[in-house]
Scaffold this active site. Sequence first.
Site, PDB file in Angstrom:
ATOM      1  CB  CYS A   1      -1.017   0.239   1.661  1.00 21.46           C
ATOM      2  SG  CYS A   1      -1.415   1.681   1.203  1.00 21.46           S
TER       3      CYS A   1
ATOM      4  CB  CYS B   1       1.563   1.289   4.352  1.00 19.48           C
ATOM      5  SG  CYS B   1      -0.387   0.609   4.676  1.00 19.48           S
TER       6      CYS B   1
END
EC number: 1.8.4.9
Length: 455
Positions: A375, A378
């Site tokens: 991600c 993230c």
Amino acid sequence: MALAVTSSSSTAISGSSFSRSGASSESKALQICSIRLSDRTHLSQRRYSMKPLNVESHSRNESWVSRASTLIAPEVEEKGGEVEDFEQLAKKLEDASPLEIMDKALEKFGDEIAIAFSGAEDVALIEYARLTGKPFRVFSLDTGRLNPETYRLFDAVEKQYGIRIEYMFPDAVEVQALVRNKGLFSFYEDGHQECCRVRKVRPLRRALKGLKAWITGQRKDQSPGTRSEIPIVQVDPVFEGLDGGVGSLVKWNPLANVEGSDVWNFLRTMDVPVNALHAQGYVSIGCEPCTRPVLPGQHEREGRWWWEDAKAKECGLHKGNIKEEDGAADSKPAAVQEIFESNNVVALSRGGVENLMKLENRKEAWLVVLYAPWCPFCQAMEASYIELAEKLAGKGVKVAKFRADGEQKEFAKQELQLGSFPTILLFPKSAPRAIKYPSEHRDVDSLMTFVNLLR
């Protein structure tokens, strides 16, 4: 990050707008730098509003969460009460010349925008900035493994334009750990992503945290398989800017619609410094061990990370512009490089999370991020989360991570309030239920305020 403002000389320009057809290479190149600046539309600087907070409160913690969210992420007001629609602006500029796009970017953001210079064709961006007559800033990432020719180009560009490039370097401790653990050329065996993250992505993240916008030399024809949908201007989908949080950084791509051959015609016409490696068959130039010349007829990206699959030929700097197949987000390969790696961050298994949920009177508070290593959001908060863990070490708060994609995703949705990645939860010492961090501001100060008010 202390960044000095560099300025360009003023140049008077007039003529017709850029046309991509019906002209010779030289006249086409001249047209690229030709635009009437007297017709510029005034665009006032505005701050960008974050998405309104959706505070999730639970019984006795309700007032705490409301107070924390107010301190962490107050809504940012627009100048004049307006919110800039960059998607609409991108459509308006679709047929604009690179010079016009550069002019609008510099006018709008002033000294809070900078050109990302990689030492290849990006010198065209600096030339366009000079032609606007406006002050401009330039930064570059020195990975420590660039070609000597690239460093000589940096010096020539500084002298040509009378500027000082703002260099960003990788963290020495991180580079030392990578080389000691895996050697100098580990990327040939396990992929270039880890090395690029240490030497390029994290330094870029630090640079962008001091800006509200940045300018890149991305073009759609650089990598048709992954960069074919690059907009002229966009809210950066991956990195955070000066104000912090999603939506706090704007990304400009003045060359998005320009073909590489036209860029080179422009560079030759304007007689600007270029990397000497271009004359040796190099087209796309990065770090020395990962770049080689291409053969006639080969695409320019063939010279980058040539030992890897064509779909992997990105370093992570423009992750938000990489085109993915539908549904690719939930089917990323498990071999993707792990993140949030630190001695101060505890990796929790599902059993560990379940035990943490059962405890009503904990000895310490726990801050847990639910993440997926693929991600980009993230990845974007990795540095701040690790720094937070270092600050909280030995202060009564454990910092942890739980990988919540794949087979753990349903469990995380049902039991851990997972909505999207990343989701951050605080398990206070006395409260039985976890409190979800409600803000998109994931910088150290905002997270620290949240923890201190609720632990």
